[in-house]
Each structure stands twice: as C-alpha cells, then as structure tokens.
Design an enzyme around this catalytic site. Structure first.
Site, PDB file in Angstrom:
ATOM      1  CG  ASN A 101      -3.684  11.524   1.893  1.00 12.95           C
ATOM      2  OD1 ASN A 101      -2.983  10.529   1.316  1.00 12.95           O
ATOM      3  ND2 ASN A 101      -3.750  11.777   3.110  1.00 12.95           N
ATOM      4  CB  ALA A 121      -0.554   6.736  -3.753  1.00 15.34           C
ATOM      5  NE  ARG A 176       0.097   1.499   3.467  1.00 13.14           N
ATOM      6  CZ  ARG A 176       0.725   2.543   3.737  1.00 13.14           C
ATOM      7  NH1 ARG A 176       2.197   2.305   4.005  1.00 13.14           N
ATOM      8  NH2 ARG A 176       0.366   3.697   3.762  1.00 13.14           N
ATOM      9  CG  ASP A 220      -3.955   7.822  -1.741  1.00 10.73           C
ATOM     10  OD1 ASP A 220      -4.087   8.537  -0.598  1.00 10.73           O
ATOM     11  OD2 ASP A 220      -3.473   6.513  -1.693  1.00 10.73           O
ATOM     12  NE  ARG A 231      -6.655   0.285  -2.064  1.00 10.74           N
ATOM     13  CZ  ARG A 231      -6.112   1.144  -0.950  1.00 10.74           C
ATOM     14  NH1 ARG A 231      -4.954   1.144  -0.747  1.00 10.74           N
ATOM     15  NH2 ARG A 231      -7.292   1.662  -0.164  1.00 10.74           N
TER      16      ARG A 231
END
Lengths: 355, 355
Positions: free
Chosen positions: A247, A48, A46, A237, A87
């Site tokens: 984010n 970004a 995880r 993100d 995602r």
C-alpha cells in the site's frame, strides 16, 4: 454527496483531475486513451480500484480509435500495453485489463470490430458497476469493525475519489458514521510526498461532516503514544496470497507503530487487489517515482539542487501486522492464505446491494 | 567548511536566517533583542544548542538597550521573560538564560550597569565557546559508534547549523567521515512540517561531500525493512533524568521502527539538554505550533481551508528505545538515571579540545 471521480459519457471519459484538489475541481473530458494513460501516470486518476475502472474505459477509447486503424487488434494490443505500463504496483490495473482482454483477444472473437467495441464498452461498464457494488460491500462490512467513539487513523486516500462508490478503508468509516450513526473521529496522515491525505482524505471527510484532524505522517507515533488512536484502517494496492499488503508508502510504518501500541490494524480492499501470482510481498514490484515529487511541493523547492532521493511509492506490510482484511466477501482474519485461496476461487460478480 | 549560524559582533548579533535555506543564504545583523526573540520563535535560529547561545546574546542586546532605560534590572527582567517565552521544549534556552541570570540578578550584583553588561557579554561568549567545544567532544565521542560502511538514518538537523561547531548527531557523522576516514552513507528524513532534514541536513551533507539520500519521513520503515539502515542517530531538545528524550516530532516513530528492526538508536546532545527538573518524559512540555506550518508549504496550500490540525513540534522517545546517549562527557549506556545524575553534578566547563 461525493465528487464523481470518473464518468463514462458514451464515447468519452470524464474524470476529475485529482492533482488539482482541493484547490480546484477541474474535470477533463477526453476521447483519447493517451490522456487516460497520462492521467494514471500523473495521479490525476489514482486509487487502486479507480485505476482499474479507468484503464477499462481507456481501452474502450483506444478501441474506438482502433476502428479507424488498419489493424484493429494490433492497435488494441498497443493500447493495452501502454495502459499496463502506467503504474506497476496496483494490481487492479492488470486485473481490469485482463478482463477486457478476454473480450477482445481470445480465440473466435468476432471479426466485426464494431461489435467488439460494443462488448468492450459493456465489459468496462460492468467493471465500473461491479466496482461500485464491491466498495459498498467493503464499506458495509468494514463499518462493523468500528465502535461508537473510535478515533481512527488512516493513511493516504481510500474514499470515493480513490474507488468510486463508497470507497474501501474510508468507505468503512463513512458507512459507520452515515449508515450506522457511530461517532467516529478520523486522524488523516498527510501522506507525503503527494499529500493524498491532506488534499483528498481531509477534503472528503470535511465534505461528509466527519470530524477529521490532519497530521504529518511523522506524528502518528506521537498520537498513538498519547492514546489518541483506537484503530487504524488503510487500503491496499496489491495483496499477496499470504496476506502481505502493498500500500502507499508509509503504511508499513503505521503498521509497525500500531503493533507496538497494541492498536488493531485493518486493511480494506476488493478481492481484485489480491494477486494470485504473488505468494508473498517479496513478489510485488514497488514503483519508484520521480525525485521531484519529494524535492518540490507545488513547484516550491524544499531541498538543495542535485540531492539524491529515494521515492518508493509503496511499501509492503507483512501479514503478521494485519489484524483483518476487509473484502467484499466479508472480513478475513489471519491466517490469510487458505481463506484468500478459497475467496479467489469463488465465482465472482452478481452481487446485489446489501446491508 | 561550515556556514556560521551565529556570530557576536561586539554590539550586535549576526545570524543566518535558516528559514531561507537552502535557496538563499541571508544573514541578519541586529542590535535589537526583539529580533532575536522573533528569530527563535520563527525558527530562523533553531537547534537546541544554538537557541541557548542565541538567547544569551539576545540578553546582551537587551542589556545594552537597558542602559538607556530608567531601571536597568527591570528591563533585563522583561528581556529575560520574552526570551524564555519563545519556545517551551528545548531546555538549553532556559539553561543558558539561567547562567546569564546568575550574572545579573544574584545578590550583591554590581550597581555599575556598564560593568554588568560587560560581564553578561563575557558570559555569553563563554557559553558560545563552551558550546563549540562541547559539540566537538560530542562529535568525537559519537564518531566511535560508527563503522566503515555504515548507512545511518538521521532525523531533523543536528549539524553546525543547529549547534555551532561540529553539531551533535550530525557532528558525530561528520567527525567519523572527515577525521576518521570512515565511509558513511546518510539517509536524511525530510522532517515535516518544516523540512529541516531536506533543507538543512541535506544541504550540510552535500557541502561536506558526504553521500546523502533524502527521503520522506514515512519512508524510513521501508528502508529499514529492506536492510538499508544500519544505525540511527538523532539529537535532543530535552532529556529527562531517566533518559527519556524529547526531540523533533517523528523521532519517536523512528525509534519504534529501529527497535522493531533491531537497529541501534543513538541520541547525541550536550548535558545542558538534560533537565534535572524532568524525572521522565511526561514532565517535558511539548510545544504545539501553528496549523499553517502543516497546511501550507512555501505559501502553497496543501490541505482544504478550515481543516483541523495537530502540530506538536516534538515527541518523547522513552529511554527503553535508546541504545546510548552521546554527551560531552562520553557515551552513556542504559540504565541512564544514576549516570546522568553523576554527570550533571560533575563540575562543568574548562574542557579543552580533545581527540
């Protein structure tokens, strides 16, 4: 000094399962791109920037497997699709896969499949290396925002685990302390529902010998009202062209609180996070994740069965609440729109280490 | 309809262990005041109004034991001291024990110890009964603030479990739905670190068939920015004379968010919560609780060992962010100071059921 979140091993990808931290340091080594898909979905990988690098390597694993298939390019199409479906919010995922796609899907691509695989691996390595240099530049630039004695609040995790290299928002703090000798105290929001702040940021700062105090997300306002926070820095993100920032959920709340208390609120992220397709935050899709992340902690239920839950993984902070964006091209102050356009057009790559 | 949080059984106190909810409904029956002290400390009995009632009955248990001691009044002094030392912020605790103290420690108190005990039990029952009536009035008045279709955010737990009777903030919602037929949707903040929102508010609303959506505390800002919240209502653990409100940690953050979005922010609490000794919120002591409440959930560690933690149990919302206080004497709008003075002076007790 830092844990290595991700490492390409020639034909396989080795990654740290971040869901097991801080209790266990478990590494997974795989040749199957499906493990990468699953790891991104489950947040084993995880952050970004790291998701972008992982997706690039994931495509390489798929390419190796594709050599054994009847239709190499159709197979790659499928792998690309699965990786893109992991995602929806972090744009670095799409940015990295777009770069990879240029290698394998543009006209006149080589019909020598092996050669395409070699080029894909080279491109993924380039993305990885560039990511490390980018995070070094962000950390270095971001560090200039801090003064000796600052007490900095951060939300979620934006250090080496999230980005490789130094990290973004946390990288700036690490740089300020370790390269510039500034004394900085960090307040880490625990970051519900998945506790990235408690599990990862607290862990990284402890390892780095930086004073860190962990708080629940709902304590940030209290700390600010008591004068305990001098600055806030977070990652991103996805950033819209007008400077709106998507984010980790809770970031917007922190931004409103910082605004209310007159505390500077900074966002540190690579330019790959800036999405030219998103004019404002309203154009950014917000991932809604499983209710169970909210209703159970480590398998322990904390809510009655059958309860309705909202679990947005991100929120959008309007650019009006952002004092500055820290990018690998420098610090960008509002108004953001024109400056982000120029920076996005600027030819990228080829940065050496600086500072 | 509601779980009975507390019940006097003549010579013993039966209470629901709220730390076991929603998984288990465990009742404890005790004749030992020390169990009441422990239960308040550990939040087995919690909610400012309920703590007051529990402390009064706790003193009764102590008084029964005191009959067997050499010095009944010294023993009561000790019991009173231990009960007062349980939790520092909720003023209802001190308010109830002050009322009990008038019975046992003022001049010319009877030397017939048995008679004093009878009077103490009667006073505790009066506090209990008055508390139920008070919460009924608060619920009834508070309900008028809601309209059909409201989507109300609340923080922590302020229903029957916290107060007995209807409850305060949650009581107003329950009244609006069940007595006035208004359709109200509730968003319940989970309320870290001890999840009173997830464990108790969600549980009480599910039992009452009121639509409830559970969210992490850090999602409230997102919900407001998306237009999902029309009103906020919370309880209070202590209110200063100027209207500053100490309530569960995170309340202040919700108040700032509501202010930023132009959403009304209401506080519902009995007048016993108003502390004439506290001129402003700065005069209210804020309880700091054990780090382990933050670092573990149901025994599962969620942070690295040795991490420094802040765990304030409450925060203070300045009166400037409060749109109205709902009390058993009606709804009080700003400026609060003069009105609270008048209400505190007004002769109390003797209210029948209204509405």
């Amino acid at each position: 000094m830092f844990l290595r979140a991700l490492e390409w091993k020639g034909r396989s990808l080795r990654f740290l399962d971040q869901t097991r931290l801080p209790r266990e340091e478990v590494y997974v080594e795989t040749e199957d791109y499906r493990d990468v898909v699953e790891a991104i979905k489950r947040l084993r990988i995880r952050g970004a920037p790291l998701i972008g690098v992982a997706a690039a390597y994931g495509l390489c694993l798929g390419a190796f497997e594709g050599l054994k298939s009847e239709d190499f390019f159709s197979f790659l199409e499928q792998v690309d699709h699965e990786l893109r479906s992991t995602r929806p919010t972090a744009v670095n995922l799409f940015w990295a896969l777009d770069r990879m796609r240029i290698v394998w899907s543009v006209r006149n691509v080589s019909e020598d499949w092996e050669e395409v695989v070699d080029r894909l691996v080279a491109e993924a390595k380039a993305i990885d290396a560039e990511n490390a240099l980018t995070s070094e530049r962000i950390a270095c630039f971001g560090a200039t925002l801090f003064e000796d004695g600052d007490r900095v609040l951060t939300h979620c995790n934006t250090g080496p685990l999230a980005c490789g290299g130094w990290g973004t928002a946390l990288g700036a703090i690490l740089w300020a302390v370790h390269k510039e000798g500034k004394r900085i105290t960090v307040y880490a929001d625990e970051t519900r529902p998945l506790f990235q702040g408690a599990r990862l940021t607290a862990f990284e700062l402890l390892k780095s010998n930086i004073p860190v105090t962990l708080v629940c997300d709902n304590m940030a306002g209290f700390l600010m009202s008591q004068g305990h926070i001098t600055k806030v820095i977070v990652g991103a993100d996805r950033i819209a062209m007008n400077g709106d920032v998507a984010n980790k959920i809770g970031t917007y709340t922190v931004a409103v609180l910082a605004h209310h208390h007159g505390i500077p609120f900074y966002v540190a992220a690579p330019l790959s996070t800036v999405d030219p397709e998103a004019q404002t935050g309203a154009d950014i899709p917000i991932e809604e994740r499983d209710a169970q992340e909210v209703t159970t902690v480590g398998g322990v239920p904390i809510a009655p069965p059958g309860i309705t839950v909202r679990n947005p993984a991100f929120d959008v902070t309007p650019s009006s609440l952002v004092h500055a964006l820290v990018t690998e091209e420098g610090i960008v102050y509002p108004p953001f729109e024109e400056k982000l356009k120029i920076l996005k057009k600027k030819r990228r790559g080829g940065h050496g280490s600086i500072c």
